[in-house]
Motif scaffolding. Sequence first.
Motif, PDB file in Angstrom:
ATOM      1  N   ILE A 177      27.165  43.546 -31.594  1.00  0.00           N
ATOM      2  CA  ILE A 177      27.320  44.340 -32.817  1.00  0.00           C
ATOM      3  C   ILE A 177      26.472  45.609 -32.730  1.00  0.00           C
ATOM      4  CG2 ILE A 177      26.999  44.334 -35.320  1.00  0.00           C
ATOM      5  CD1 ILE A 177      27.471  41.263 -35.187  1.00  0.00           C
ATOM      6  N   ARG A 178      25.254  45.467 -32.185  1.00  0.00           N
ATOM      7  CA  ARG A 178      24.406  46.653 -32.044  1.00  0.00           C
ATOM      8  C   ARG A 178      25.074  47.684 -31.115  1.00  0.00           C
ATOM      9  NH1 ARG A 178      20.348  47.417 -34.845  1.00  0.00           N
ATOM     10  NH2 ARG A 178      19.049  45.731 -35.640  1.00  0.00           N
ATOM     11  N   ALA A 179      25.715  47.197 -30.076  1.00  0.00           N
ATOM     12  CA  ALA A 179      26.410  48.116 -29.167  1.00  0.00           C
ATOM     13  C   ALA A 179      27.527  48.858 -29.899  1.00  0.00           C
ATOM     14  CB  ALA A 179      26.982  47.354 -27.977  1.00  0.00           C
ATOM     15  N   GLN A 180      28.274  48.147 -30.743  1.00  0.00           N
ATOM     16  CA  GLN A 180      29.339  48.806 -31.496  1.00  0.00           C
ATOM     17  C   GLN A 180      28.771  49.765 -32.530  1.00  0.00           C
ATOM     18  OE1 GLN A 180      32.439  48.709 -30.716  1.00  0.00           O
ATOM     19  NE2 GLN A 180      33.091  50.069 -32.360  1.00  0.00           N
ATOM     20  N   ARG A 181      27.649  49.377 -33.137  1.00  0.00           N
ATOM     21  CA  ARG A 181      26.997  50.283 -34.085  1.00  0.00           C
ATOM     22  C   ARG A 181      26.600  51.583 -33.377  1.00  0.00           C
ATOM     23  NH1 ARG A 181      21.875  51.413 -36.472  1.00  0.00           N
ATOM     24  NH2 ARG A 181      22.045  51.738 -38.734  1.00  0.00           N
ATOM     25  N   GLY A 182      26.107  51.445 -32.154  1.00  0.00           N
ATOM     26  CA  GLY A 182      25.763  52.630 -31.369  1.00  0.00           C
ATOM     27  C   GLY A 182      26.974  53.524 -31.147  1.00  0.00           C
ATOM     28  N   ALA A 183      28.129  52.909 -30.869  1.00  0.00           N
ATOM     29  CA  ALA A 183      29.345  53.691 -30.648  1.00  0.00           C
ATOM     30  C   ALA A 183      29.724  54.481 -31.897  1.00  0.00           C
ATOM     31  CB  ALA A 183      30.495  52.766 -30.248  1.00  0.00           C
ATOM     32  N   ILE A 184      29.579  53.860 -33.063  1.00  0.00           N
ATOM     33  CA  ILE A 184      29.913  54.543 -34.317  1.00  0.00           C
ATOM     34  C   ILE A 184      28.935  55.683 -34.580  1.00  0.00           C
ATOM     35  CG2 ILE A 184      29.936  54.245 -36.832  1.00  0.00           C
ATOM     36  CD1 ILE A 184      31.145  51.457 -36.282  1.00  0.00           C
ATOM     37  N   LEU A 185      27.659  55.448 -34.318  1.00  0.00           N
ATOM     38  CA  LEU A 185      26.660  56.495 -34.522  1.00  0.00           C
ATOM     39  C   LEU A 185      26.892  57.675 -33.583  1.00  0.00           C
ATOM     40  CD1 LEU A 185      23.527  54.207 -34.983  1.00  0.00           C
ATOM     41  CD2 LEU A 185      24.611  55.628 -36.750  1.00  0.00           C
ATOM     42  N   VAL A 186      27.412  57.406 -32.385  1.00  0.00           N
ATOM     43  CA  VAL A 186      27.780  58.500 -31.471  1.00  0.00           C
ATOM     44  C   VAL A 186      28.844  59.380 -32.120  1.00  0.00           C
ATOM     45  CG1 VAL A 186      28.886  59.073 -29.275  1.00  0.00           C
ATOM     46  CG2 VAL A 186      27.180  57.268 -29.365  1.00  0.00           C
TER      47      VAL A 186
END
Length: 866
Positions: A121-130
């Motif tokens: 989930i943290r990895a996906q959150r990072g993608a959204i923040l990008v």
Amino acid sequence: MTAALEVAENAARLADLNPSSAVSAASEAARSARREGDNAAASIAERAWGHSLVQCGELATAIRHLRRAVDHGLAADSAELVSEARIRLAYALILRGKPELALGEIDGALNGIQGDALMRIRAQRGAILVEIGRLDEALADLDRALPYLRRIDDRVGVARALVNRGIVHGWLHDFAAAVRDLRESGQVSRALGRGLAVGIVEQNLGFVAALRGHVPAALDHLATAERTIAEHGGQLAAVLQDHGELLLSVGLTSEAREFAERAIVACQREQRRLKIPELRLLLAQIAFLDSDWQRCLEQADLALRGFSRQRRAAWTALARLARYRAKLALGQGERISSVLVEDMVGTLAGSGWPAAEVEARVVAARVSFLRGRPDQGGEQLRQAARARGRGPAAIRARGWFAEARLREENDDPRGAAVAARAGLRVLDEHAAALGATDLRVHSAAHRVELSELGLRTAIRAGRPAGVLEWAERGRANRLLHRPVLPAEDPVLAGLLARLRSVSAEISLGRPSPAHRQLTLERQIRDHCRLHPPQSGGPAVEPVRPNRLGTALGERALAEFVQWDGILHALTLVDRRLRLRPLGPVSLIAESTERLLFALHRLARKGPAQPAAAALLADTARRLDDLLLGPLPELDRRPLVLVPTGLLHSMPWSVLPSCLGRPVTVSPSATLWCAASSAPVRPARTVLVAAGPDLPGARDEALAVAAIHGCTPLVDGTATVDGVLAALADAEVAHLATHGSLNTDNPLFSSLRLADGPLIAYDLERLPRVPHTVILACCDGGRSVVRTGDELLGLSTTFMSRSATRLIASVMPIPDAETAPLMIALHRGMATGRPAPVALAEAQQEMRDRSLADLAAAAGFVSIGGD
């Protein structure tokens, strides 16, 4: 595992490999799960269905299925299934342009989750923040997630996280780390057979190469990405956007606009609303480079509203920056809020986008100076100037521009000129690395402000030598580089042959779809950009007045310079350099257009000829008074003229003071000096060729060939390959053909021969061309004038391949009437007369014969050296 669960898991795997095929598999899996009442299987199937639809561009429907996946996960009492569904839902929402809702879903997915699932989930959150530009937070999430994903051997998760971290590193200009992450992601995805993911990696390698200023490499990556993503049923909007931004970076505005508009259509079709404001911003930047300030403002306003709705602070600041640049260009700087400017600078300074920060500080400085706050403006320039020592070429050059402006404001014109020269050196080195002719020409757009700053300081100081230097730095820079050709290129040769075949079919009226010609032209252009010649050495410094005066001897030079709406003339006579203002550019442009109109009318035989002749005589006298009358030192000496803007199309021979006078026209004084200093090879070999369907061309070729005692290429022998082979061996060439200037794509300007067109790209393949070339055709000497007085066309292509003297027409001519002029010209040259002298004498002879001969002869100019 139940049967329904197994079917659902298979659909989920297929969604990642081939989304278009996975839709039907996921829908069947969902129906099967509902029949069996298996909520876990239904959640997985609906998630696969939604994920497939996201990649196929059906976001609204995808979101409905992903919400169902969440509901089924809740019914199955599985926190992990709920979190997995919310991850996909968040990504769909961000693409839909709803970042706040997307982050809400991700944060909801984090609640109550521990261990390995938490890291996904943290990895996906990072993608959204990008996606929304919160780079530092994105990097923190991705750095935390990747070790866990590696530990549990979640290779798909690792590949995705590496792509997103590579993008962050690219934005932050840590290019080595970006390439390292992206290449590892590509290796993992290839091993897993994830073709679509490989295409996305190629796209982002292109994005990083573009940020670094490696344009040919970026073009290669993006071409591969577009092909791979299309093959796997993926969406192309992001690739189109990256391609448009890349083309804008080298000033190719019309092509960049085409890609941006295609990307908007794709985003609308794919329902990817998040990207539409970014593309509006790209269109604003394109309009700015095209000097279309009002369109820039309109598109920036649309982008600003879109980013504000999406609550994307950094992107909102970027849109404000585009808006303020347009307002300053429109003279509306006093309407800009200082408070909003400071907020914009602060936001972009913390965004991790160094190029945007530098540009924001330059704009803020201008606003401060307009408001009488020099201390604030100076501080903004000092901060911007720090970029001159780091980063890609465009950022370093912009940093040098800020340093030059700071020194100019501090009453240090000499220091300002030194800084501006340093910025131009950075850009010239970058342009030489671009290789392809059109890329190098269009990249000159980025030199303009630096050149104008230097010119401004020199004019204000009243220093003619300084004005000459900066006028030379600002024009026709490309022609001073001699690219080193690669080995024979069979791919390019094949493409050119196919283009000739299609062109021949079209010219004969045979059915051949026009799109075939356009497709081949695009393939040739793209191939040359990807496989350019190597640079021919370092940038050439502008010629110094002493050396130029020595080369001129008894000749007189006049170089025209535009500044602040006024045309100025630099003259160099007997080693004395003078600078004079001539008058408003608008008045001279209006008179020049009237002169060209009169010549066009004169070329049409009929009762209007006497009136056209009277208009021509009157307008020529007025222009002579405006351009050369204020320069008495020119006397009756042989002239070397360096035009600017519309004057590149001036038929100088019709001006009264140029009648019968040797006149040489050159894109720059530096180029003229180099061409005139080049050793002249004896005219032992002369090529004469005539193209088809041109009345009088065959007889003209026979007559010219008889003067030189050579055999002409006529009828079926005047083929493209035959003429190219002869050009590579001849010292003098005379080409009597139909000529065509392609104003949209000047390197497809052509000469029509027996088997089709010989285009500028053909000439670029030659190791050398004759030192003297005569183009007896329409528009042979006319070039498309790009920003910075850079020229593209047949004549400039000959000059870039080593021709030092070129005689051609800068306007359409009555083709059947040129033979008398050409015969008189060659008779003069055969007796040893220099080309400009022979042309002047032949034109005076034609003027005394008839109005038709005057019209046919007037447009010809001698270009290059003497």
